[in-house]
Design a protein around this motif. Structure first.
Motif, PDB file in Angstrom:
ATOM      1  N   SER A 130       0.826  -1.201   0.000  1.00 33.31           N
ATOM      2  CA  SER A 130       0.000   0.000   0.000  1.00 33.31           C
ATOM      3  C   SER A 130       0.862   1.253   0.000  1.00 33.31           C
ATOM      4  CB  SER A 130      -0.903   0.020   1.235  1.00 33.31           C
ATOM      5  OG  SER A 130      -1.665   1.218   1.255  1.00 33.31           O
ATOM      6  N   ASP A 172      -0.808   4.016   0.866  1.00 30.80           N
ATOM      7  CA  ASP A 172      -1.648   4.854   1.718  1.00 30.80           C
ATOM      8  C   ASP A 172      -0.845   5.430   2.881  1.00 30.80           C
ATOM      9  OD1 ASP A 172      -3.757   4.190   0.095  1.00 30.80           O
ATOM     10  OD2 ASP A 172      -4.686   2.801   1.518  1.00 30.80           O
ATOM     11  N   TYR A 203      -6.986   0.899   4.771  1.00 31.56           N
ATOM     12  CA  TYR A 203      -5.908   1.037   3.796  1.00 31.56           C
ATOM     13  C   TYR A 203      -6.094  -0.026   2.722  1.00 31.56           C
ATOM     14  CZ  TYR A 203      -4.145   3.242   8.022  1.00 31.56           C
ATOM     15  OH  TYR A 203      -4.034   3.996   9.160  1.00 31.56           O
ATOM     16  N   SER A 204      -5.782   0.331   1.502  1.00 34.10           N
ATOM     17  CA  SER A 204      -5.917  -0.602   0.385  1.00 34.10           C
ATOM     18  C   SER A 204      -4.546  -1.081  -0.062  1.00 34.10           C
ATOM     19  CB  SER A 204      -6.605   0.082  -0.791  1.00 34.10           C
ATOM     20  OG  SER A 204      -7.915   0.455  -0.418  1.00 34.10           O
ATOM     21  N   THR A 221      -7.601  -5.562   1.992  1.00 32.20           N
ATOM     22  CA  THR A 221      -8.046  -4.341   2.649  1.00 32.20           C
ATOM     23  C   THR A 221      -7.617  -4.447   4.099  1.00 32.20           C
ATOM     24  OG1 THR A 221      -9.964  -4.185   1.186  1.00 32.20           O
ATOM     25  CG2 THR A 221     -10.044  -2.924   3.238  1.00 32.20           C
ATOM     26  N   SER A 232      -9.514  -9.347   3.905  1.00 31.52           N
ATOM     27  CA  SER A 232      -9.251  -8.312   4.913  1.00 31.52           C
ATOM     28  C   SER A 232      -8.216  -8.774   5.926  1.00 31.52           C
ATOM     29  CB  SER A 232     -10.528  -7.965   5.685  1.00 31.52           C
ATOM     30  OG  SER A 232     -11.456  -7.319   4.863  1.00 31.52           O
TER      31      SER A 232
END
Length: 151
Positions: free
Chosen positions: A51, A53, A66-67, A72, A100
């Motif tokens: 990520s 992010d 956050y991706s 995820t 996730s």
């Protein structure tokens, strides 16, 4: 298992190892005092998962998402939370979602709703080195694969 980390680079390497073992659906609980390194570890883990992010402590927002290219990441900070029912449904849904990963700081308030199968990382400051940490891992047999490659 216990691991002594001399500096931030060592913490980042550890996060990369754990990230490489993540399959999805895991819950990682980070335990330490204020300023112990929970969010720093989360930054390294999220980055290692791919990520870009910006990772910040969700102390005032309770959660952040956050991706990554494949997962995820749900990042919670329950420091200011007084009622675990607030997050019960969300936690139950996320821990059953294989796309996730859930990271929890200050999980004491929700300990009764957390899954027993999780990785707990206790982060302790080193008594004399500012950026050094001592990490103690508690993991259920279901998630012991997360520590593969940590010596």
């Amino acid at each position: 298992m216990r691991k002594n980390l001399d500096n931030l680079k060592a913490t980042e390497r550890l996060a990369k190892i754990i990230a490489s073992n993540i399959r999805g659906g895991e819950v990682i609980e980070l335990v330490s005092d204020v300023g112990g390194g929970k969010t720093t570890f989360t930054k390294f883990l999220v980055k290692a998962l791919g990520s870009d992010d910006n990772v910040n402590s969700p102390t005032f927002t309770v959660s952040r998402v956050y991706s990554t290219p494949t997962k995820t990441i749900h990042h919670y900070d329950f420091y200011r939370l007084t009622d675990p029912q607030y997050v019960l449904q969300a936690l139950q849904e996320q821990t059953q979602d294989s796309s996730s990963v859930t990271i929890i700081e200050w999980g004491g308030i929700v300990k009764n709703v957390l899954p027993t199968d999780r990785l707990i990382i206790k982060i302790n400051k080193h008594p004399t080195k500012e950026t050094a940490r001592i990490m103690i891992f508690e993991v259920s047999a279901v998630h012991d694969y997360l520590l593969k490659g940590i010596e």
